[in-house]
Write a protein that holds these residues in place. Structure first.
Motif, PDB file in Angstrom:
ATOM      1  N   TYR A 134       0.610  -1.203  -0.105  1.00 52.86           N
ATOM      2  CA  TYR A 134       0.061   0.028   0.082  1.00 52.86           C
ATOM      3  C   TYR A 134       0.980   1.129  -0.040  1.00 52.86           C
ATOM      4  O   TYR A 134       1.729   1.366   0.858  1.00 52.86           O
ATOM      5  N   ARG A 138       0.606   4.766   4.478  1.00 57.29           N
ATOM      6  CA  ARG A 138      -0.541   3.645   4.387  1.00 57.29           C
ATOM      7  C   ARG A 138       0.103   2.376   4.474  1.00 57.29           C
ATOM      8  O   ARG A 138      -0.818   1.582   4.589  1.00 57.29           O
ATOM      9  N   GLN A 139       1.447   2.325   4.818  1.00 54.69           N
ATOM     10  CA  GLN A 139       1.929   1.152   5.012  1.00 54.69           C
ATOM     11  C   GLN A 139       3.438   1.560   5.768  1.00 54.69           C
ATOM     12  O   GLN A 139       3.647   2.458   5.367  1.00 54.69           O
ATOM     13  N   GLU A 172      -3.756  -2.170  -6.366  1.00 54.20           N
ATOM     14  CA  GLU A 172      -2.770  -1.156  -5.774  1.00 54.20           C
ATOM     15  C   GLU A 172      -1.630  -0.647  -6.586  1.00 54.20           C
ATOM     16  O   GLU A 172      -1.392   0.521  -6.750  1.00 54.20           O
TER      17      GLU A 172
END
Length: 493
Positions: free
Chosen positions: A211, A264-265, A471
């Motif tokens: 992500y 996001r990660q 993604e």
């Protein structure tokens, strides 16, 4: 004083128009990768970014960072950038792969700006006296774990103080090489600021990214294992000591990155995140205490984990783990100093699958004791291992490691030209009964098996594959996805 902390240029355009893309600071080994001006792997240059942040916090200098690799700059483009910034001191890492080109580049920079140059990193540490003696472009060498050394050097230069008190520094004094006492390893990693993610742009370093944006982060330094090819273990730290940051500090950095950069990660690019169970549980507990829900992945090791640890990791948001197998031959694992139980690695892969943690296993060909039979054994093991993806590389014995000295002494090097010691290039190891050409041939076969495993994984687990591909489209577009899929299929079949 203006100080520039820089990762030297990553793009070289050859006379025939072909492109070499170098991966330098931040990588466990220097390599060329990709055939375009943009590739999909950029390791975060932690050492440089920590040094930049520390200089900004602890000195009176005006400090900036610049990454010529992630910005896809050629040497000429980087030259213009550096000259425009007019540094009084330039801090860089050197790599053996591009040594002569980098020294020539630094000489041009000195001629154009008059700046002093500090070189750091694995190769600079191994050859510090030689660099200080012969490289006119080099004024100072900061050996080993270098952030504090560079900080103390800058403060001494600003204050006009004697440089003899700067631990870890090699320099020229009155025309002679001066080697100051070694600097002890930093005992408390919480003393360090968060790495500079402004000048080294946090959101554009993809590595084990599911992500995006994915932020690279460290929770520890060092490794108790003595793998004979590991530069960080034998050169940068020269110690088996494993040091950790507090779980609270790690979680606070994650929260800051979510707020500041929209992470996001996260990817924990430790040498091994899972060495110390107490530390892992502490990090997981603090992540949950701060209410963080951002998923994360780690570089780990099957030999250190147990079910309880993996359950805690999954419960705190871990969705992926890389771990090194290297070889499925027990005698090779013993020879390289990697205490891996191959049966346990299979069990760990199964546990991860049950807990929803994606797995990526790494293998290495051409290690001490390698034969065609041991390669076949490793390929068979890779296909049996219940991991999502795998990779294979060729062993490269970099200077300063026990493997380099062993290979040099026994005549197992196909070349001593360090410009060919490329983590993605032709093999430089050659054994009786298994030449460097043989290793290259087996590598091609092993790589096809790895790619085939990935293609089949995508075909038989369409739900998971769709989320990954969606993604990729979000990050890089449909054309990039199509190119990647075609590359995998071509490699596999």
């Amino acid at each position: 004083m203006n100080v520039l902390v820089a990762n030297l240029a990553g793009v070289k355009i050859e006379a025939d128009g072909s492109v070499k893309h170098y991966i330098k600071a931040g990588s466990r080994w220097p390599m060329t990768i990709g055939t375009s001006r943009s590739v999909d792997y950029y390791p975060f240059p932690f050492w440089l970014a920590y040094a930049s942040a520390l200089l900004k916090r602890d000195t009176k200098a005006h400090v900036r960072g610049l990454d010529g690799v992630v910005l896809d700059l050629t040497s000429e483009e980087l030259f213009s950038e550096i000259v425009a910034r007019k540094p009084g001191l330039l801090v860089v890492e050197l790599t053996s792969l591009t040594l002569e080109e980098d020294l020539s580049f630094l000489a041009r920079i000195k001629a154009a700006t008059g700046c002093a140059v500090v070189v750091c990193g694995n190769y600079a540490t191994v050859t510090h006296r030689d660099l200080a003696a012969r490289a006119e472009a080099v004024d100072y060498v900061a050996r080993g774990e270098y952030e504090m050394t560079v900080r103390d050097l800058v403060n001494a230069l600003v204050d006009g103080a004697d440089l003899s008190g700067v631990a870890g520094l090699t320099w020229r004094k009155d025309g002679e090489v001066a080697e100051n006492p070694a600097r002890p390893l930093l005992a408390d990693l919480d003393e360090l600021p968060f790495p500079d993610r402004d000048d080294f742009p946090a959101t554009i370093y993809p590595d084990f990214t599911l992500y995006s944006p994915c932020i690279n982060i460290l929770s520890s330094r060092g490794c108790p294992c003595g793998c004979v090819y590991c530069q960080e273990r034998h050169v940068m730290y020269a110690s088996p000591k494993y040091r950790v940051r507090s779980g609270r500090k790690v979680a606070e950095e994650m929260a800051w990155c979510v707020e500041r950069f929209g992470a996001r990660q996260f990817y924990f690019d430790d040498q091994s995140f899972v060495v110390n169970k107490k530390h892992v549980l502490d990090v997981c507990r603090e992540i949950k205490a701060l209410g963080l829900t951002t998923p994360w992945t780690v570089m780990g090791d099957a030999m250190f984990v147990d079910r309880e640890m993996l359950e805690a990791m999954a419960g705190a948001g871990c969705i992926g783990m890389k771990f090194g197998v290297e070889s499925a031959d027990a005698s090779i694992l013993k020879a390289i100093g990697k205490p891996l139980d191959l049966a346990k690695a299979k069990q760990v892969a199964k546990w991860c699958k049950e807990l929803g943690i994606r797995t990526h296993a790494t293998f290495c060909m051409g290690l001490p004791g390698e034969t065609e039979e041991t390669i076949r054994k490793s390929m068979a093991y890779m296909e049996e291992l219940e991991v999502d993806t795998a990779q294979v590389s060729k062993a490269v014995p970099y200077p300063g490691t026990p493997m380099y000295e062993w290979a040099l002494k026994n005549g197992y090097l196909a070349t001593t030209d360090l410009a060919r010691f490329d983590g993605m290039g032709d093999s430089v190891m050659s054994y009786p009964g298994l030449s460097n050409a043989d290793i290259d041939r087996w590598y091609a076969l092993f790589s096809r098996r790895v790619a085939r495993k990935k293609v089949l994984k995508y075909l038989f687990e369409p739900g998971q594959s769709f989320s990954i591909m969606a993604e990729m489209v979000r990050r890089k577009g449909v054309a990039s996805l199509a190119k990647s899929l075609w590359t995998f299929v071509r490699r596999a079949f």
